[in-house]
Enzyme design. Sequence first.
Site, mmCIF file in Angstrom:
data_model
loop_
_atom_site.group_PDB
_atom_site.id
_atom_site.type_symbol
_atom_site.label_atom_id
_atom_site.label_comp_id
_atom_site.label_asym_id
_atom_site.label_seq_id
_atom_site.Cartn_x
_atom_site.Cartn_y
_atom_site.Cartn_z
ATOM 1 N N ARG A 1 0.850 -1.180 0.000
ATOM 2 C CA ARG A 1 0.000 0.000 0.000
ATOM 3 C C ARG A 1 0.890 1.236 0.000
ATOM 4 O O ARG A 1 1.829 1.336 0.804
ATOM 5 C CB ARG A 1 -0.897 0.000 1.245
ATOM 6 N N GLU B 1 -6.057 2.519 7.017
ATOM 7 C CA GLU B 1 -6.180 1.208 6.349
ATOM 8 C C GLU B 1 -5.168 0.132 6.737
ATOM 9 O O GLU B 1 -5.465 -1.071 6.606
ATOM 10 C CB GLU B 1 -6.067 1.391 4.824
ATOM 11 N N ASP C 1 -0.056 15.744 6.006
ATOM 12 C CA ASP C 1 -0.411 16.828 6.930
ATOM 13 C C ASP C 1 0.174 16.508 8.298
ATOM 14 O O ASP C 1 0.567 15.381 8.561
ATOM 15 C CB ASP C 1 -1.927 17.025 7.002
#
Length: 238
Positions: A89, A183, A206
Amino acid sequence: MPTPHIQASKEDVAPYVLFFGDPLRSKNAAEKFLHDYKMINSIRGALGYTGYTSNNVRISIMTHGMGQPSLGIYAYELINYYDVKVIIRAGTCGAYQKDLNLGDIIFAKEVITDSNWPSLHNLDNSTVMKADNNLLSIGEKQVQKLNIPYQIGTILTSDVFYDNNKDAWKKYYQQGILGVEMETYALYQLASQFNIKALSIVSVSDSYHNHQEMTPEIRSKLHNMVTLAITILEEIAQ
Ligand code: HPA
Protein backbone atom coordinates in the site's frame (compact mmCIF):
# COMPACT_ATOMS: atom_id res chain seq x y z
CA MET A 1 -13.50 -15.52 -11.36
CA PRO A 2 -15.07 -12.09 -10.95
CA THR A 3 -16.31 -11.12 -7.49
CA PRO A 4 -19.10 -8.70 -6.55
CA HIS A 5 -16.46 -5.94 -6.35
CA ILE A 6 -13.78 -6.90 -8.89
CA GLN A 7 -14.69 -7.83 -12.46
CA ALA A 8 -11.22 -9.07 -13.48
CA SER A 9 -10.72 -12.65 -14.50
CA LYS A 10 -8.19 -14.53 -12.40
CA GLU A 11 -5.46 -14.45 -15.08
CA ASP A 12 -5.78 -10.66 -15.33
CA VAL A 13 -4.47 -10.02 -11.82
CA ALA A 14 -0.73 -10.30 -11.12
CA PRO A 15 0.51 -11.83 -7.83
CA TYR A 16 2.22 -8.49 -7.03
CA VAL A 17 -0.11 -5.60 -6.25
CA LEU A 18 0.41 -1.90 -5.69
CA PHE A 19 -2.53 -0.70 -3.62
CA PHE A 20 -3.83 2.91 -3.55
CA GLY A 21 -6.77 4.47 -1.77
CA ASP A 22 -7.50 6.94 -4.54
CA PRO A 23 -8.70 5.61 -7.92
CA LEU A 24 -7.13 8.52 -9.79
CA ARG A 25 -3.79 7.76 -8.22
CA SER A 26 -4.16 4.21 -9.56
CA LYS A 27 -4.98 5.55 -13.03
CA ASN A 28 -2.13 8.06 -13.03
CA ALA A 29 0.36 5.47 -11.80
CA ALA A 30 -0.69 2.98 -14.49
CA GLU A 31 -0.31 5.66 -17.19
CA LYS A 32 3.05 6.82 -15.87
CA PHE A 33 4.74 3.64 -14.69
CA LEU A 34 3.30 0.73 -16.70
CA HIS A 35 3.47 -0.27 -20.32
CA ASP A 36 1.19 -2.67 -22.18
CA TYR A 37 -1.32 -2.30 -19.39
CA LYS A 38 -5.05 -2.83 -19.37
CA MET A 39 -7.86 -1.83 -17.06
CA ILE A 40 -9.00 -4.82 -15.00
CA ASN A 41 -11.59 -3.19 -12.79
CA SER A 42 -13.94 -0.22 -12.75
CA ILE A 43 -16.73 -1.46 -10.47
CA ARG A 44 -17.63 1.37 -8.06
CA GLY A 45 -14.84 3.40 -9.63
CA ALA A 46 -12.23 1.27 -7.84
CA LEU A 47 -9.94 1.40 -10.86
CA GLY A 48 -7.51 -1.46 -11.34
CA TYR A 49 -4.81 -2.08 -13.97
CA THR A 50 -2.36 -4.83 -14.87
CA GLY A 51 0.73 -4.21 -16.94
CA TYR A 52 4.51 -4.25 -17.01
CA THR A 53 6.98 -2.05 -15.15
CA SER A 54 9.95 -0.46 -16.95
CA ASN A 55 11.92 -3.56 -15.90
CA ASN A 56 9.21 -5.77 -17.42
CA VAL A 57 7.80 -7.15 -14.19
CA ARG A 58 4.09 -7.83 -14.41
CA ILE A 59 2.22 -6.10 -11.59
CA SER A 60 -1.32 -5.01 -10.83
CA ILE A 61 -2.33 -1.62 -9.51
CA MET A 62 -5.57 -1.68 -7.55
CA THR A 63 -7.69 0.81 -5.65
CA HIS A 64 -8.74 0.01 -2.07
CA GLY A 65 -10.82 3.07 -1.18
CA MET A 66 -10.92 4.76 2.22
CA GLY A 67 -10.94 2.98 5.56
CA GLN A 68 -10.49 -0.57 6.76
CA PRO A 69 -13.91 -1.93 5.71
CA SER A 70 -13.24 -0.90 2.11
CA LEU A 71 -9.62 -2.05 2.01
CA GLY A 72 -10.68 -5.26 3.74
CA ILE A 73 -13.04 -6.22 0.93
CA TYR A 74 -10.51 -5.66 -1.84
CA ALA A 75 -7.58 -7.22 0.02
CA TYR A 76 -9.64 -10.29 0.99
CA GLU A 77 -10.77 -10.85 -2.59
CA LEU A 78 -7.32 -10.25 -4.11
CA ILE A 79 -5.81 -12.78 -1.72
CA ASN A 80 -8.53 -15.43 -1.73
CA TYR A 81 -9.97 -15.25 -5.27
CA TYR A 82 -6.99 -13.93 -7.25
CA ASP A 83 -4.07 -15.60 -5.41
CA VAL A 84 -2.25 -12.33 -4.83
CA LYS A 85 0.93 -12.95 -2.84
CA VAL A 86 2.41 -9.50 -2.20
CA ILE A 87 0.59 -6.23 -1.54
CA ILE A 88 2.24 -2.85 -1.05
CA ARG A 89 0.00 0.00 0.00
CA ALA A 90 1.30 3.45 -0.91
CA GLY A 91 -0.74 6.12 0.83
CA THR A 92 -0.68 9.28 2.88
CA CYS A 93 -0.81 9.93 6.61
CA GLY A 94 -1.06 12.66 9.17
CA ALA A 95 2.16 13.08 11.18
CA TYR A 96 2.07 12.93 14.97
CA GLN A 97 5.78 13.60 15.55
CA LYS A 98 7.37 17.04 15.20
CA ASP A 99 10.37 15.84 13.23
CA LEU A 100 8.24 14.59 10.33
CA ASN A 101 7.78 17.00 7.44
CA LEU A 102 5.40 16.99 4.49
CA GLY A 103 6.53 14.46 1.89
CA ASP A 104 8.60 12.41 4.35
CA ILE A 105 8.08 8.68 4.05
CA ILE A 106 7.05 6.38 6.86
CA PHE A 107 7.53 2.64 6.65
CA ALA A 108 4.82 1.11 8.83
CA LYS A 109 6.88 -1.59 10.52
CA GLU A 110 4.09 -1.98 13.08
CA VAL A 111 0.53 -0.76 13.35
CA ILE A 112 -1.99 -0.37 16.14
CA THR A 113 -5.66 0.56 15.79
CA ASP A 114 -8.44 2.34 17.66
CA SER A 115 -10.97 0.20 15.80
CA ASN A 116 -12.77 -3.03 16.51
CA TRP A 117 -11.10 -4.79 13.56
CA PRO A 118 -8.95 -7.03 15.82
CA SER A 119 -11.82 -8.37 17.91
CA LEU A 120 -13.83 -9.03 14.75
CA HIS A 121 -10.94 -11.31 13.77
CA ASN A 122 -10.60 -13.08 17.13
CA LEU A 123 -7.70 -10.92 18.28
CA ASP A 124 -7.30 -8.78 21.35
CA ASN A 125 -7.83 -5.09 20.45
CA SER A 126 -4.33 -4.29 21.71
CA THR A 127 -2.72 -6.68 19.20
CA VAL A 128 0.08 -5.04 17.19
CA MET A 129 0.29 -6.13 13.54
CA LYS A 130 3.57 -6.16 11.64
CA ALA A 131 4.85 -5.56 8.12
CA ASP A 132 6.61 -8.31 6.20
CA ASN A 133 10.29 -8.10 7.19
CA ASN A 134 11.60 -8.98 3.77
CA LEU A 135 9.64 -6.17 2.06
CA LEU A 136 10.70 -3.79 4.79
CA SER A 137 14.40 -4.49 4.38
CA ILE A 138 14.20 -4.20 0.58
CA GLY A 139 12.34 -0.90 1.07
CA GLU A 140 14.90 0.48 3.44
CA LYS A 141 17.72 -0.35 1.05
CA GLN A 142 15.89 1.27 -1.88
CA VAL A 143 14.75 4.46 -0.10
CA GLN A 144 18.34 5.38 0.67
CA LYS A 145 18.96 5.68 -3.07
CA LEU A 146 16.09 8.17 -3.44
CA ASN A 147 17.39 10.70 -0.95
CA ILE A 148 14.00 11.21 0.72
CA PRO A 149 13.77 11.58 4.50
CA TYR A 150 12.13 8.52 5.97
CA GLN A 151 11.35 6.87 9.29
CA ILE A 152 10.52 3.32 10.22
CA GLY A 153 8.16 2.73 13.12
CA THR A 154 4.65 2.32 14.42
CA ILE A 155 1.58 4.03 12.98
CA LEU A 156 -2.07 4.19 14.02
CA THR A 157 -4.90 2.99 11.81
CA SER A 158 -7.90 5.00 12.92
CA ASP A 159 -11.57 4.63 12.06
CA VAL A 160 -12.15 8.37 12.36
CA PHE A 161 -10.78 11.19 10.28
CA TYR A 162 -12.88 13.84 12.06
CA ASP A 163 -12.31 12.94 15.70
CA ASN A 164 -14.75 14.43 18.24
CA ASN A 165 -11.92 14.45 20.73
CA LYS A 166 -9.54 17.08 19.34
CA ASP A 167 -6.82 16.05 21.79
CA ALA A 168 -6.96 12.32 21.05
CA TRP A 169 -3.80 12.52 18.93
CA LYS A 170 -1.67 13.74 21.87
CA LYS A 171 -1.82 10.31 23.51
CA TYR A 172 -0.32 8.74 20.38
CA TYR A 173 2.24 11.52 20.03
CA GLN A 174 3.43 10.78 23.58
CA GLN A 175 3.61 7.05 22.82
CA GLY A 176 5.94 7.78 19.89
CA ILE A 177 3.46 6.73 17.22
CA LEU A 178 4.71 8.29 13.98
CA GLY A 179 1.43 9.06 12.23
CA VAL A 180 -2.13 8.13 11.42
CA GLU A 181 -3.98 6.75 8.42
CA MET A 182 -7.04 4.55 8.02
CA GLU A 183 -6.18 1.21 6.35
CA THR A 184 -2.90 -0.46 7.25
CA TYR A 185 -4.12 -2.48 10.24
CA ALA A 186 -6.67 -4.39 8.17
CA LEU A 187 -4.09 -5.01 5.45
CA TYR A 188 -1.51 -6.46 7.85
CA GLN A 189 -4.11 -8.52 9.70
CA LEU A 190 -5.40 -10.10 6.48
CA ALA A 191 -1.84 -10.66 5.25
CA SER A 192 -1.05 -12.46 8.49
CA GLN A 193 -4.27 -14.50 8.46
CA PHE A 194 -3.80 -15.65 4.87
CA ASN A 195 -0.02 -15.84 4.89
CA ILE A 196 0.91 -13.31 2.24
CA LYS A 197 3.44 -10.45 2.33
CA ALA A 198 2.31 -6.86 2.92
CA LEU A 199 3.88 -3.47 3.52
CA SER A 200 2.47 0.03 3.89
CA ILE A 201 4.53 3.02 2.88
CA VAL A 202 2.90 6.33 3.69
CA SER A 203 3.91 9.83 2.78
CA VAL A 204 3.19 12.64 5.26
CA SER A 205 0.39 14.80 3.80
CA ASP A 206 -0.41 16.83 6.93
CA SER A 207 0.88 17.37 10.43
CA TYR A 208 -0.83 17.61 13.80
CA HIS A 209 1.75 20.21 14.88
CA ASN A 210 1.21 22.80 12.17
CA HIS A 211 -1.13 23.41 9.27
CA GLN A 212 1.12 23.12 6.28
CA GLU A 213 -0.41 22.06 2.98
CA MET A 214 1.18 19.98 0.29
CA THR A 215 2.84 22.11 -2.38
CA PRO A 216 3.37 20.83 -5.94
CA GLU A 217 6.97 20.18 -5.00
CA ILE A 218 5.94 17.96 -2.12
CA ARG A 219 3.31 16.24 -4.23
CA SER A 220 6.08 15.30 -6.63
CA LYS A 221 7.63 13.36 -3.76
CA LEU A 222 4.52 11.15 -3.80
CA HIS A 223 5.82 10.15 -7.19
CA ASN A 224 9.00 9.00 -5.42
CA MET A 225 6.91 6.88 -3.07
CA VAL A 226 5.30 5.14 -6.06
CA THR A 227 8.71 4.56 -7.64
CA LEU A 228 9.88 3.10 -4.35
CA ALA A 229 6.87 0.77 -4.03
CA ILE A 230 7.31 -0.47 -7.61
CA THR A 231 11.01 -1.08 -7.05
CA ILE A 232 10.23 -3.20 -3.98
CA LEU A 233 7.66 -5.23 -5.95
CA GLU A 234 10.19 -5.75 -8.74
CA GLU A 235 12.83 -6.99 -6.33
CA ILE A 236 10.52 -9.36 -4.45
CA ALA A 237 9.21 -10.73 -7.76
CA GLN A 238 12.69 -11.90 -8.80
N1 HPA B 1 -5.93 11.09 9.57
C1 HPA B 1 -6.27 9.96 9.00
N2 HPA B 1 -5.88 9.62 7.79
C2 HPA B 1 -5.10 10.46 7.11
C3 HPA B 1 -4.69 11.66 7.67
C4 HPA B 1 -5.13 11.99 8.96
O1 HPA B 1 -4.80 13.04 9.51
N3 HPA B 1 -3.91 12.28 6.75
C5 HPA B 1 -3.85 11.47 5.68
N4 HPA B 1 -4.56 10.36 5.90
